[in-house]
Motif scaffolding. Sequence first.
Motif, PDB file in Angstrom:
ATOM      1  N   SER A  99      45.649 -53.054  -3.384  1.00 53.01           N
ATOM      2  CA  SER A  99      45.261 -53.577  -2.072  1.00 53.01           C
ATOM      3  C   SER A  99      43.979 -54.396  -2.111  1.00 53.01           C
ATOM      4  O   SER A  99      43.769 -55.268  -1.256  1.00 53.01           O
ATOM      5  CB  SER A  99      45.113 -52.435  -1.070  1.00 53.01           C
ATOM      6  N   PHE A 123      45.424 -48.386   5.587  1.00 57.26           N
ATOM      7  CA  PHE A 123      45.942 -47.233   4.861  1.00 57.26           C
ATOM      8  C   PHE A 123      47.308 -46.770   5.357  1.00 57.26           C
ATOM      9  O   PHE A 123      48.199 -46.482   4.554  1.00 57.26           O
ATOM     10  CB  PHE A 123      44.936 -46.071   4.955  1.00 57.26           C
ATOM     11  N   SER A 124      47.485 -46.696   6.656  1.00 59.80           N
ATOM     12  CA  SER A 124      48.729 -46.127   7.172  1.00 59.80           C
ATOM     13  C   SER A 124      49.946 -46.974   6.817  1.00 59.80           C
ATOM     14  O   SER A 124      51.056 -46.456   6.722  1.00 59.80           O
ATOM     15  CB  SER A 124      48.646 -45.935   8.693  1.00 59.80           C
ATOM     16  N   ARG A 135      49.919 -49.199   3.956  1.00 60.42           N
ATOM     17  CA  ARG A 135      49.990 -49.366   2.496  1.00 60.42           C
ATOM     18  C   ARG A 135      50.351 -48.058   1.784  1.00 60.42           C
ATOM     19  O   ARG A 135      51.011 -48.067   0.740  1.00 60.42           O
ATOM     20  CB  ARG A 135      48.640 -49.864   1.986  1.00 60.42           C
ATOM     21  N   ASN A 136      49.906 -46.919   2.328  1.00 61.65           N
ATOM     22  CA  ASN A 136      50.110 -45.651   1.652  1.00 61.65           C
ATOM     23  C   ASN A 136      51.595 -45.335   1.516  1.00 61.65           C
ATOM     24  O   ASN A 136      52.365 -45.456   2.467  1.00 61.65           O
ATOM     25  CB  ASN A 136      49.415 -44.528   2.428  1.00 61.65           C
ATOM     26  N   SER A 137      52.011 -44.919   0.307  1.00 59.51           N
ATOM     27  CA  SER A 137      53.405 -44.557   0.009  1.00 59.51           C
ATOM     28  C   SER A 137      54.363 -45.692   0.360  1.00 59.51           C
ATOM     29  O   SER A 137      55.489 -45.464   0.808  1.00 59.51           O
ATOM     30  CB  SER A 137      53.799 -43.279   0.764  1.00 59.51           C
ATOM     31  N   ASN A 138      53.912 -46.928   0.151  1.00 61.48           N
ATOM     32  CA  ASN A 138      54.713 -48.088   0.526  1.00 61.48           C
ATOM     33  C   ASN A 138      54.642 -49.141  -0.564  1.00 61.48           C
ATOM     34  O   ASN A 138      53.708 -49.172  -1.365  1.00 61.48           O
ATOM     35  CB  ASN A 138      54.191 -48.663   1.851  1.00 61.48           C
ATOM     36  N   ASP A 172      50.884 -49.500  -3.596  1.00 65.02           N
ATOM     37  CA  ASP A 172      50.208 -48.502  -2.754  1.00 65.02           C
ATOM     38  C   ASP A 172      49.041 -47.866  -3.508  1.00 65.02           C
ATOM     39  O   ASP A 172      48.848 -46.659  -3.483  1.00 65.02           O
ATOM     40  CB  ASP A 172      51.190 -47.443  -2.268  1.00 65.02           C
ATOM     41  N   PHE A 173      48.236 -48.700  -4.165  1.00 62.61           N
ATOM     42  CA  PHE A 173      47.043 -48.258  -4.891  1.00 62.61           C
ATOM     43  C   PHE A 173      45.966 -49.304  -4.675  1.00 62.61           C
ATOM     44  O   PHE A 173      46.250 -50.408  -4.186  1.00 62.61           O
ATOM     45  CB  PHE A 173      47.350 -48.070  -6.384  1.00 62.61           C
TER      46      PHE A 173
END
Length: 321
Positions: free
Chosen positions: A161, A174-175, A177-180, A218-219
């Motif tokens: 990111s 975050f909401s 990008r996370n686990s995406n 997602d990192f």
Amino acid sequence: MVKVGIAGAAGYTAGELIRILLGHPQAEIVWALSGSQAGLPVHEVHRDLVGDTDLVFAAAPDFAAVDVVFLCMGHGKSASFVEASDIPAHVKIIDLSNDYRLEAPGNDFVYGLPEMQRAEIKSAQHLANPGCFATAIQLALLPLAAAGRLKEVHIHAITGSTGAGQAPSGTTHFSWRNSNISVYKSFTHQHLGEIGQSLKQLQPDFEAAVNFVPLRGDFARGILASVYLDCDWSLEEAEAAYDTYYADAPFTFRSKAPIDLKQVVNTNKCLLHLGKYNGKLHITSIIDNLTKGASGQAVQNMNLMFGLEEGSGLYMKPSAF
């Protein structure tokens, strides 16, 4: 000591640049320019630097006090800054944006990929630092281009990111990008221009497609590029060609074992791994987008431009766990 000024000093690449230069034995940061943060201590924005520096963001540059200016500005802003500034002829410029990477009439910036342009960088006054995706992909392909072996290339590459910059957006918070994971700018990414320019420099008859599909990961930091093409070399011949091409490169290495991103995060390294499958050569290339893909490579170029040891200030251990 090389006296350094940094313009656009509040962003991610500038934060990494400051971190590296504070540990550089032959460089001193004289000023860090930020219009939005002027007067604030640098460590209040780059909070990993608490206790490391008392530097305060400057409101105006003092070109007479420095030997080199790093431009850590958004694409399109570096050229405007240079045009609006009275930068003395003796002050070197290293631009980390996309503004000067492509050859054009009147553009005297040397393209700063050390593994290809070391001699030119040493004599450069103005330098265009390569893009992050472009660095990972070019380092995967340069030995093939140098040997005239390039054919149509296929690339999937994923970035963290931080590659999108510090300003939040719909695809960086975050909401989301996370686990995406997602694809963007398929076959149209802006780094294709500089990639094609370099490949044709080494292999002038190369006219085939470079098919590039970038992905958002997602990192936070790092790039992994998976590159493949038809190749009639054996794996052993390819490995020998890569080892020879990078024999004098202090930060680019071929790994015999498969590689993973954590091996390079927080370093200025590029690691490469080769495989051969049914006539296709597969190259995996990994870098940290903020160091070898941006600020670390910029310092590597500074070292070359000022006659310093190429790796000075850049021997950093990866965050392996």
